[in-house]
Motif scaffolding. Sequence first.
Motif, PDB file in Angstrom:
ATOM      1  N   MET A 233     -10.431   9.838  -6.346  1.00 10.01           N
ATOM      2  CA  MET A 233      -8.957   9.980  -6.779  1.00 10.01           C
ATOM      3  C   MET A 233      -7.503  10.276  -5.805  1.00 10.01           C
ATOM      4  SD  MET A 233      -9.472  10.981  -9.835  1.00 10.01           S
ATOM      5  CE  MET A 233     -10.272   9.524 -10.044  1.00 10.01           C
ATOM      6  N   GLY A 234      -8.160   9.536  -3.808  1.00  7.32           N
ATOM      7  CA  GLY A 234      -6.814  10.112  -3.547  1.00  7.32           C
ATOM      8  C   GLY A 234      -6.718   8.802  -2.996  1.00  7.32           C
ATOM      9  N   TRP A 235      -6.965   7.777  -3.681  1.00  5.10           N
ATOM     10  CA  TRP A 235      -7.206   6.475  -3.871  1.00  5.10           C
ATOM     11  C   TRP A 235      -5.728   5.542  -4.898  1.00  5.10           C
ATOM     12  CZ3 TRP A 235     -11.048   4.848  -1.126  1.00  5.10           C
ATOM     13  CH2 TRP A 235     -10.818   3.260   0.113  1.00  5.10           C
ATOM     14  N   THR A 236      -5.501   6.905  -4.819  1.00  7.60           N
ATOM     15  CA  THR A 236      -3.703   6.377  -6.653  1.00  7.60           C
ATOM     16  C   THR A 236      -3.340   6.242  -5.517  1.00  7.60           C
ATOM     17  OG1 THR A 236      -5.450   7.827  -8.240  1.00  7.60           O
ATOM     18  CG2 THR A 236      -2.961   8.018  -8.005  1.00  7.60           C
ATOM     19  N   GLY A 237      -2.957   7.623  -4.740  1.00  6.44           N
ATOM     20  CA  GLY A 237      -1.754   7.147  -3.330  1.00  6.44           C
ATOM     21  C   GLY A 237      -2.403   5.618  -1.972  1.00  6.44           C
ATOM     22  N   PHE A 238      -3.528   5.716  -2.392  1.00 12.14           N
ATOM     23  CA  PHE A 238      -3.913   4.662  -0.699  1.00 12.14           C
ATOM     24  C   PHE A 238      -2.822   3.093  -1.989  1.00 12.14           C
ATOM     25  CE2 PHE A 238      -5.966   1.532   1.326  1.00 12.14           C
ATOM     26  CZ  PHE A 238      -6.900   2.659   2.186  1.00 12.14           C
ATOM     27  N   ASN A 239      -3.901   2.946  -3.002  1.00 12.26           N
ATOM     28  CA  ASN A 239      -3.080   1.893  -3.178  1.00 12.26           C
ATOM     29  C   ASN A 239      -1.511   2.399  -4.465  1.00 12.26           C
ATOM     30  OD1 ASN A 239      -4.970   0.636  -2.627  1.00 12.26           O
ATOM     31  ND2 ASN A 239      -6.160  -0.163  -4.124  1.00 12.26           N
ATOM     32  N   GLY A 240      -1.575   3.350  -4.473  1.00 15.65           N
ATOM     33  CA  GLY A 240      -0.021   3.344  -5.391  1.00 15.65           C
ATOM     34  C   GLY A 240       1.020   3.351  -4.546  1.00 15.65           C
ATOM     35  N   GLY A 241       0.714   3.816  -3.691  1.00 22.47           N
ATOM     36  CA  GLY A 241       2.057   4.264  -2.549  1.00 22.47           C
ATOM     37  C   GLY A 241       2.425   3.149  -1.686  1.00 22.47           C
ATOM     38  N   ASP A 242       1.677   1.355  -1.594  1.00 18.78           N
ATOM     39  CA  ASP A 242       2.105   0.446  -1.354  1.00 18.78           C
ATOM     40  C   ASP A 242       3.380  -0.703  -1.721  1.00 18.78           C
ATOM     41  OD1 ASP A 242       0.851  -0.222   1.406  1.00 18.78           O
ATOM     42  OD2 ASP A 242      -0.575   0.047   0.396  1.00 18.78           O
ATOM     43  N   PRO A 243       3.473  -0.794  -3.270  1.00 24.54           N
ATOM     44  CA  PRO A 243       4.972  -0.761  -2.909  1.00 24.54           C
ATOM     45  C   PRO A 243       6.224  -0.637  -2.792  1.00 24.54           C
ATOM     46  CG  PRO A 243       3.843  -1.275  -5.188  1.00 24.54           C
ATOM     47  CD  PRO A 243       3.355   0.442  -4.461  1.00 24.54           C
ATOM     48  N   TYR A 244       6.524   0.788  -2.426  1.00 29.14           N
ATOM     49  CA  TYR A 244       7.104   1.421  -1.651  1.00 29.14           C
ATOM     50  C   TYR A 244       8.272   1.775  -2.324  1.00 29.14           C
ATOM     51  CZ  TYR A 244       5.109   0.168   2.508  1.00 29.14           C
ATOM     52  OH  TYR A 244       4.107  -0.264   3.724  1.00 29.14           O
ATOM     53  N   VAL A 245       8.146   1.926  -3.954  1.00 28.75           N
ATOM     54  CA  VAL A 245       9.037   1.908  -4.889  1.00 28.75           C
ATOM     55  C   VAL A 245       8.050   2.500  -6.253  1.00 28.75           C
ATOM     56  CG1 VAL A 245       8.647  -0.080  -5.759  1.00 28.75           C
ATOM     57  CG2 VAL A 245      10.875   1.062  -5.973  1.00 28.75           C
ATOM     58  N   VAL A 246       8.522   3.357  -7.036  1.00 27.54           N
ATOM     59  CA  VAL A 246       7.981   4.219  -8.124  1.00 27.54           C
ATOM     60  C   VAL A 246       8.341   2.968  -8.750  1.00 27.54           C
ATOM     61  CG1 VAL A 246       7.944   6.019 -10.185  1.00 27.54           C
ATOM     62  CG2 VAL A 246       8.501   6.362  -7.305  1.00 27.54           C
TER      63      VAL A 246
END
Length: 481
Positions: A233-246
Amino acid sequence: MNNSTFALPPGLMYDDASPEWMSKADNAWQLTAATLVGMQSVPGLIILYGGAVKKKWAVNSAFMAFYAFACVLVCWVGWGYHMSFGTPLFTSAPFWGKADVALDQKFLFTQAFLGKFPNATMVYFQFVFAAITLILIAGALLGRMNFYAWMLFVPLWLTFSYTVGAYSIWSPKGWLALKGIIDYSGGYVIHLSSGVAGFTAAYWVGPRSTKDRERFPPNNILLMLTGAGLLWMGWTGFNGGDPYVVSMDASLAVLNTHVCTATSLLTWLALDVIFFRKPSVIGAVQGMITGLVCITPAAGVVQGWAAIIMGILSGSIPWYTMMVVHKKSMLLQKVDDTMAVLHTHAIAGALGGLLTGLFAHPKLNYLFYSTYGTYVGLFYGIDMRRFKAGARQVGIQLLGVLFVVTLNVVVTSLVCLLVQLIVPLRMSEEDMEIGDEAAHGEEAYAIWGQGEKLDNSRHGAYDIESSAKGRARSAGNIEMA
């Protein structure tokens, strides 16, 4: 018309704490994503390691992860962040940044090199990636590494290996970044790196005791699954955070991550059932990890059907290398890689990086990199120009694999040899026979009545007075010796 009619609500007004260049939404998501990644380590991998090893190694295994998380943060703000993303140390060879402190408010409150949020957020976000890399390396060394050697290994490896890989691949000025390598969220920087470094360090540290190598059952599979769930579940932030934008790209990255992971888990499970006639929980966790690792370099730049294919391959190729190739290779048999990080991280990470060179979609790359035509997967070479660009992309992805492997074999070996001059890398045979009690004077589980049987027990409620007396006795014994 009164301009006040169009004024922003008070909570969205610009002020010294919320400058005009900062997006509150992007900043909020970036901090959330970073915390999700942090929770993969603390408590995720702490729980996974603590449950996946023999009872006598539960405390030491969890503590190696706990220590690494804290140590990396202090090193990161002290010098590591700027060495990974700052001013290049050598302008003619941009693979390392100049060491500098990342604690001054003047620096922390300015806009990050990517994204509409401050450097303070970027430093925190990048820290959790650095920390999990060291904790993944620990997985290869569980059950025998001298804890004092680990305490030295962590800052040295972070300084001389991680920062070089991160700068070369992720920094906008890094030499591989300038060549156009695609590593969306760390397939190279984190997973290939930790897998190779862990395997190399395991070679230098040496194997577990013969008894532990022959039989090493998990002490708590349900606890291990809890840690695995936090990791997933933490991988949501792992890959979801790398565009550096919502953005939509962040949403795609999150969905692709979970699709690939589920597919990989099911593929691994199917192979276990077909060849071993039993669905293995431990095997399912391995398949989950290889899926997460494989999609990481590609998460936001491939389509959903490509994520499915990557899941099938990540659930089968590492399975084959672990279950078949490993048993036939003298080298792989010689090196004691406790959590099989070579297969689950190095091989899965390299596989993901190369598959990214095949499946990276031009439009999705544009959404992520803001350039069109530079990053093209080989399978999208519908004309000769794009085919050449795709072939070049595969070549760059392969170059990245060779660079990361070479870097980590060399630097990890040098770090281990240096640490070995100061303290032994491996615990003594006597201490390995005992485990946690010898290493820390503590044990993971208090079994009723056992405290009365063990003189040096730390079971039950922590008694400061009796503990102090015990340590005093130990000190006295040392002086007498």
